[in-house]
Scaffold this motif. Structure first.
Motif, PDB file in Angstrom:
ATOM      1  N   ALA A  59       0.922  -1.313   0.049  1.00 18.37           N
ATOM      2  CA  ALA A  59      -0.027  -0.132   0.181  1.00 18.37           C
ATOM      3  C   ALA A  59       0.820   1.156  -0.128  1.00 18.37           C
ATOM      4  CB  ALA A  59      -0.991  -0.132   1.293  1.00 18.37           C
ATOM      5  N   GLU A  60       1.972   1.287   0.806  1.00 14.92           N
ATOM      6  CA  GLU A  60       2.903   2.598   0.919  1.00 14.92           C
ATOM      7  C   GLU A  60       3.593   2.672  -0.611  1.00 14.92           C
ATOM      8  OE1 GLU A  60       5.144   3.371   4.271  1.00 14.92           O
ATOM      9  OE2 GLU A  60       7.015   3.794   3.043  1.00 14.92           O
ATOM     10  N   LEU A  61       4.018   1.564  -1.247  1.00 10.88           N
ATOM     11  CA  LEU A  61       4.857   1.610  -2.508  1.00 10.88           C
ATOM     12  C   LEU A  61       3.724   1.807  -3.413  1.00 10.88           C
ATOM     13  CD1 LEU A  61       6.793  -1.578  -2.111  1.00 10.88           C
ATOM     14  CD2 LEU A  61       7.647   0.948  -1.867  1.00 10.88           C
ATOM     15  N   ALA A  62       2.401   1.376  -3.576  1.00 14.13           N
ATOM     16  CA  ALA A  62       1.821   1.817  -4.536  1.00 14.13           C
ATOM     17  C   ALA A  62       1.257   2.971  -4.413  1.00 14.13           C
ATOM     18  CB  ALA A  62       0.539   1.002  -4.455  1.00 14.13           C
ATOM     19  N   GLN A  69       4.397   4.230 -13.901  1.00 13.53           N
ATOM     20  CA  GLN A  69       4.219   2.658 -14.770  1.00 13.53           C
ATOM     21  C   GLN A  69       5.182   1.799 -13.749  1.00 13.53           C
ATOM     22  OE1 GLN A  69       3.386   1.889 -18.901  1.00 13.53           O
ATOM     23  NE2 GLN A  69       3.958   4.064 -18.913  1.00 13.53           N
ATOM     24  N   GLY A  70       5.012   0.403 -13.994  1.00 15.92           N
ATOM     25  CA  GLY A  70       6.047  -0.591 -13.841  1.00 15.92           C
ATOM     26  C   GLY A  70       5.701  -1.676 -12.351  1.00 15.92           C
ATOM     27  N   GLY A  71       4.771  -1.179 -11.680  1.00 10.89           N
ATOM     28  CA  GLY A  71       4.634  -2.169 -10.542  1.00 10.89           C
ATOM     29  C   GLY A  71       5.804  -2.364  -9.782  1.00 10.89           C
ATOM     30  N   VAL A  72       5.899  -3.740  -9.330  1.00 15.10           N
ATOM     31  CA  VAL A  72       7.000  -4.159  -8.587  1.00 15.10           C
ATOM     32  C   VAL A  72       8.341  -3.714  -9.370  1.00 15.10           C
ATOM     33  CG1 VAL A  72       7.136  -6.528  -9.934  1.00 15.10           C
ATOM     34  CG2 VAL A  72       7.773  -5.980  -7.308  1.00 15.10           C
ATOM     35  N   PHE A  73       8.537  -3.499 -10.522  1.00 17.97           N
ATOM     36  CA  PHE A  73       9.586  -3.369 -11.494  1.00 17.97           C
ATOM     37  C   PHE A  73       9.988  -1.734 -10.824  1.00 17.97           C
ATOM     38  CE2 PHE A  73      11.585  -0.875 -15.091  1.00 17.97           C
ATOM     39  CZ  PHE A  73      12.615  -1.693 -15.298  1.00 17.97           C
ATOM     40  N   LEU A 381      12.776  -8.739  -2.212  1.00 22.65           N
ATOM     41  CA  LEU A 381      13.178  -7.769  -2.834  1.00 22.65           C
ATOM     42  C   LEU A 381      12.191  -6.597  -2.571  1.00 22.65           C
ATOM     43  CD1 LEU A 381      14.328  -8.898  -6.497  1.00 22.65           C
ATOM     44  CD2 LEU A 381      15.763  -8.252  -4.739  1.00 22.65           C
ATOM     45  N   MET A 382      10.922  -6.816  -2.578  1.00 22.90           N
ATOM     46  CA  MET A 382       9.999  -5.874  -2.259  1.00 22.90           C
ATOM     47  C   MET A 382      10.000  -5.287  -0.736  1.00 22.90           C
ATOM     48  SD  MET A 382       5.618  -5.969  -2.479  1.00 22.90           S
ATOM     49  CE  MET A 382       5.435  -6.708  -0.820  1.00 22.90           C
ATOM     50  N   PHE A 383       9.983  -6.284  -0.187  1.00 22.75           N
ATOM     51  CA  PHE A 383      10.112  -5.814   1.448  1.00 22.75           C
ATOM     52  C   PHE A 383      11.408  -4.984   1.881  1.00 22.75           C
ATOM     53  CE2 PHE A 383       7.255  -9.457   2.310  1.00 22.75           C
ATOM     54  CZ  PHE A 383       6.239  -8.841   2.666  1.00 22.75           C
ATOM     55  N   SER A 384      12.490  -5.450   1.470  1.00 21.78           N
ATOM     56  CA  SER A 384      13.769  -4.767   1.683  1.00 21.78           C
ATOM     57  C   SER A 384      13.943  -3.440   0.790  1.00 21.78           C
ATOM     58  CB  SER A 384      15.209  -5.674   1.390  1.00 21.78           C
ATOM     59  OG  SER A 384      14.834  -6.002  -0.138  1.00 21.78           O
ATOM     60  N   GLY A 385      13.461  -3.611   0.014  1.00 22.84           N
ATOM     61  CA  GLY A 385      13.275  -2.283  -1.078  1.00 22.84           C
ATOM     62  C   GLY A 385      12.661  -1.204  -0.425  1.00 22.84           C
ATOM     63  N   ALA A 386      11.396  -1.670  -0.011  1.00 24.77           N
ATOM     64  CA  ALA A 386      10.553  -0.592   0.791  1.00 24.77           C
ATOM     65  C   ALA A 386      11.292   0.201   1.930  1.00 24.77           C
ATOM     66  CB  ALA A 386       9.243  -1.211   1.550  1.00 24.77           C
ATOM     67  N   ILE A 387      12.036  -0.680   2.591  1.00 20.47           N
ATOM     68  CA  ILE A 387      12.897  -0.016   3.726  1.00 20.47           C
ATOM     69  C   ILE A 387      14.142   0.739   2.928  1.00 20.47           C
ATOM     70  CG2 ILE A 387      14.561  -0.742   5.510  1.00 20.47           C
ATOM     71  CD1 ILE A 387      12.947  -3.521   5.983  1.00 20.47           C
ATOM     72  N   ALA A 388      14.803   0.247   1.961  1.00 19.00           N
ATOM     73  CA  ALA A 388      15.788   1.138   1.560  1.00 19.00           C
ATOM     74  C   ALA A 388      15.219   2.320   0.904  1.00 19.00           C
ATOM     75  CB  ALA A 388      16.340   0.435   0.310  1.00 19.00           C
ATOM     76  N   LEU A 389      14.008   2.552   0.519  1.00 20.24           N
ATOM     77  CA  LEU A 389      13.629   3.763   0.036  1.00 20.24           C
ATOM     78  C   LEU A 389      13.145   4.899   0.999  1.00 20.24           C
ATOM     79  CD1 LEU A 389      10.935   2.368  -2.869  1.00 20.24           C
ATOM     80  CD2 LEU A 389      13.020   3.731  -3.200  1.00 20.24           C
ATOM     81  N   ARG A 390      12.974   4.227   2.240  1.00 17.80           N
ATOM     82  CA  ARG A 390      12.761   5.316   3.262  1.00 17.80           C
ATOM     83  C   ARG A 390      14.014   6.122   3.482  1.00 17.80           C
ATOM     84  NH1 ARG A 390       8.933   4.832   7.428  1.00 17.80           N
ATOM     85  NH2 ARG A 390       6.912   4.230   6.426  1.00 17.80           N
ATOM     86  N   TYR A 391      15.102   5.818   3.000  1.00 17.43           N
ATOM     87  CA  TYR A 391      16.417   6.465   3.109  1.00 17.43           C
ATOM     88  C   TYR A 391      16.819   7.113   1.725  1.00 17.43           C
ATOM     89  CZ  TYR A 391      16.707   4.090   7.519  1.00 17.43           C
ATOM     90  OH  TYR A 391      16.374   3.478   8.903  1.00 17.43           O
ATOM     91  N   ASN A 397       6.557  12.351  -1.197  1.00 14.90           N
ATOM     92  CA  ASN A 397       5.041  12.138  -0.597  1.00 14.90           C
ATOM     93  C   ASN A 397       4.884  10.805  -0.507  1.00 14.90           C
ATOM     94  OD1 ASN A 397       2.700  13.204   0.385  1.00 14.90           O
ATOM     95  ND2 ASN A 397       1.893  12.906  -1.487  1.00 14.90           N
ATOM     96  N   ARG A 398       4.309  10.199   0.665  1.00 14.67           N
ATOM     97  CA  ARG A 398       3.721   9.079   1.005  1.00 14.67           C
ATOM     98  C   ARG A 398       2.228   9.212   1.278  1.00 14.67           C
ATOM     99  NH1 ARG A 398       9.088   8.483   1.538  1.00 14.67           N
ATOM    100  NH2 ARG A 398      10.072   6.360   1.106  1.00 14.67           N
ATOM    101  N   PRO A 399       1.363   9.205   0.329  1.00 18.49           N
ATOM    102  CA  PRO A 399       0.022   9.376   0.729  1.00 18.49           C
ATOM    103  C   PRO A 399      -0.662   8.333   1.860  1.00 18.49           C
ATOM    104  CG  PRO A 399       0.060   9.614  -1.578  1.00 18.49           C
ATOM    105  CD  PRO A 399       1.663   9.004  -0.972  1.00 18.49           C
TER     106      PRO A 399
END
Length: 519
Positions: A59-62, A69-73, A381-391, A397-399
């Motif tokens: 939900a945060e990433l979406a 475009q790209g979804g998980v990519f 990749l998705m879980f660790s990527g979400a943490i990495a994007l916080r930095y 903006n994160r709605p």
């Protein structure tokens, strides 16, 4: 008009039910029924460490990239670069391709039980050649139908979801309650331990596949902006949907365990046998063919929807220059025909493994495990990527945001999801002791070699990509490190600051707020 549009929002319960229908499938219940009471532990454990984290992180990433475009990519690529982003969407597409034979095997068994002769139906369901023919005929039929466009398939999927999943699930649970309330003999020991014997390592292996029961919940993240006050109401919908999903799985599994002894449970047939036994108990055996048709319809409607679904993601990425022009070809209706043909050939080859494996059940289990392994790579990749994007993208903006301030809650939720996925990934390589899978050599060979081939392939394709692969009509948005910051030019200062210039004529990238990830 804008105000009218804003009032059309999804309610909390509506979104919860949408999540349930997207995730719940009854075909996996027999795999957990062999565990008896401890199956409830596995369902709850997987919900806490996988289902809920998947829903919240997605939900945060979406919401972060709702206009791109790209979804998980996109999600993984923004965190780790294009190579790993391409790997993520590649394994998502390939695992769905491997999933088709397993779900259609269940559909073939359902069709076999439409007859009224139990002995004949059981014999037909066990026949590898019958199953092979049904899988291939239905899959290729669905492929050719999808070539005609997907406009009407959504309605079929909705009806199929209700008729083939929700109604049978409720009926199975009600039949189990009636059976026990009227003095029926229970084959499940309700006094057995809720906690499994984790000292016996083999006992937890088969349960790794339960994670895939909950897979697909990340799709619900797309609707995060369609909910009023998403930071409050979206988590509510997630938890309600998760609770309903767990209740259906737990009580449905118990209902099968009550009517079928654990030693007689078959991964592919026991759902139909369970219904058949219940109907015989209430003297309504005539309902067996009807429920078999309903389950088969649910499977077929789901497959028809998904045949073209996941391939659309790899198609969009391919047009951006990551796949050869061959994979970008479409028919007159804009359907990605060549990708569908390649997908169909892969499904055909996998289905031919029927003649190699000792039984339909062992084939079903090994393909299910390979599907889990590949899907879990994407989730890690998705879980660790979400943490990495916080930095890496602190100021974006994160709605919808996990945790109001700081990154602590994201570390807990994302870390829980990553560790749960890693655990299931490791366990998925080990043959389950409860089910005969034939030769261990074949088991390990198919899983290890299959996973290696799938994982290595996107890196080879990426290394070979050429500028000519980019479709001139592709409007794929650049990643954050590729975007050019605006030059600071004023009337009084023509020179501006050189450190913020845009890209030079030779294509070198402008200075920006973050270094590009490798790849």
């Amino acid at each position: 008009m804008a105000n009218i549009k804003q009032t059309v929002k999804l309610g909390v319960f509506t979104l919860a039910i949408m999540n349930v229908t997207a995730v719940v499938s009854l075909r996996g219940l027999p795999a957990e029924a062999v565990y008896g009471m401890s199956s409830a532990f596995y369902y709850l454990f997987a919900a806490i460490v996988f289902l809920i984290p998947t829903s919240l992180v997605a939900a945060e990433l979406a919401a972060m990239f709702q206009d791109k475009q790209g979804g998980v990519f996109r999600w993984v690529g923004e965190a780790y670069g294009k190579r790993l982003g391409f790997l993520a969407i590649w394994v998502q597409w390939i695992e769905s391709t491997i999933w088709y034979p397993t779900v259609l095997t269940f559909g073939a068994v359902s069709i076999a039980f439409i007859g009224m002769n139990d002995v004949h139906d059981m014999s037909l369901a066990n026949n590898k050649y019958y199953t092979l023919v049904v899988v291939l005929v239905i899959y290729w039929l669905a492929t050719f139908i999808s070539m005609k466009g997907m406009g009407w398939v959504g309605k079929v999927a909705k009806v199929g979801g209700m008729v083939g999943t929700i109604i049978p699930a409720a009926l199975l649970i009600i039949l189990g309650i009636i059976y026990l309330a009227t003095g029926g003999h229970s084959n499940m020991d309700f006094h057995s331990s809720f906690f499994p014997d984790l000292t016996n390592f083999d006992n937890v292996v088969l349960a790794a596949s339960i994670f895939l029961f909950y897979a697909g919940m990340e799709m619900g993240g797309i609707h995060v902006k369609d909910v009023n006050n998403p930071s409050k109401n979206y988590p509510k919908a997630v938890f309600i949907g998760a609770l309903i999903t767990v209740i259906i799985f737990v009580l449905g599994t118990f209902s099968l365990g009550v009517i079928i002894p654990a030693k007689d449970i078959s991964l592919t047939q026991s759902l139909l046998v369970g219904f058949d036994n219940y109907f015989r108990y209430i003297h309504a055996s005539w309902l067996s063919p009807i429920i078999a048709i309903a389950l088969a319809f649910g499977v077929l409607a789901g497959v028809l929807t998904w045949v073209a679904g996941p391939s659309k993601g790899i198609f969009a990425v391919g047009k951006a220059g990551y796949m050869p022009p061959f994979f970008q070809k479409t028919n007159k209706l804009g359907v990605q025909k060549n990708i569908l043909y390649v997908q169909g050939i892969a499904v055909t080859v996998l289905s031919l493994l029927f003649v190699v494996m000792p039984s339909v059940q062992s084939f079903y289990q090994i393909l299910s495990q390979l599907t889990v392994i590949l899907y879990l790579i994407m989730y890690m990749l998705m879980f660790s990527g979400a943490i990495a994007l916080r930095y890496k993208m602190k100021k974006l903006n994160r709605p919808f945001r996990i945790g109001k301030g700081g990154n602590g809650l994201m570390w807990i939720i994302g870390g829980l999801g990553f560790c749960g996925s890693l655990l299931a990934f490791i366990l998925s390589f080990i043959p389950p002791s409860q089910i005969s899978t034939g030769s261990n050599t074949v088991w390990f060979s198919v899983l290890i070699i299959g996973a290696l081939i799938v994982v290595i392939a996107p890196f080879i394709i990426y290394a070979a990509k050429k500028p000519s692969w980019v479709d001139p009509n592709s409007n794929f948005e650049p990643f954050h490190w590729e975007e050019q910051p605006a030059a600071k030019v004023t009337d009084s200062t023509v020179t501006a600051k050189v450190t913020t210039t845009t890209s030079t004529a030779n294509g070198s990238t402008a200075k920006n707020s973050g270094n590009p990830p490798k790849g």
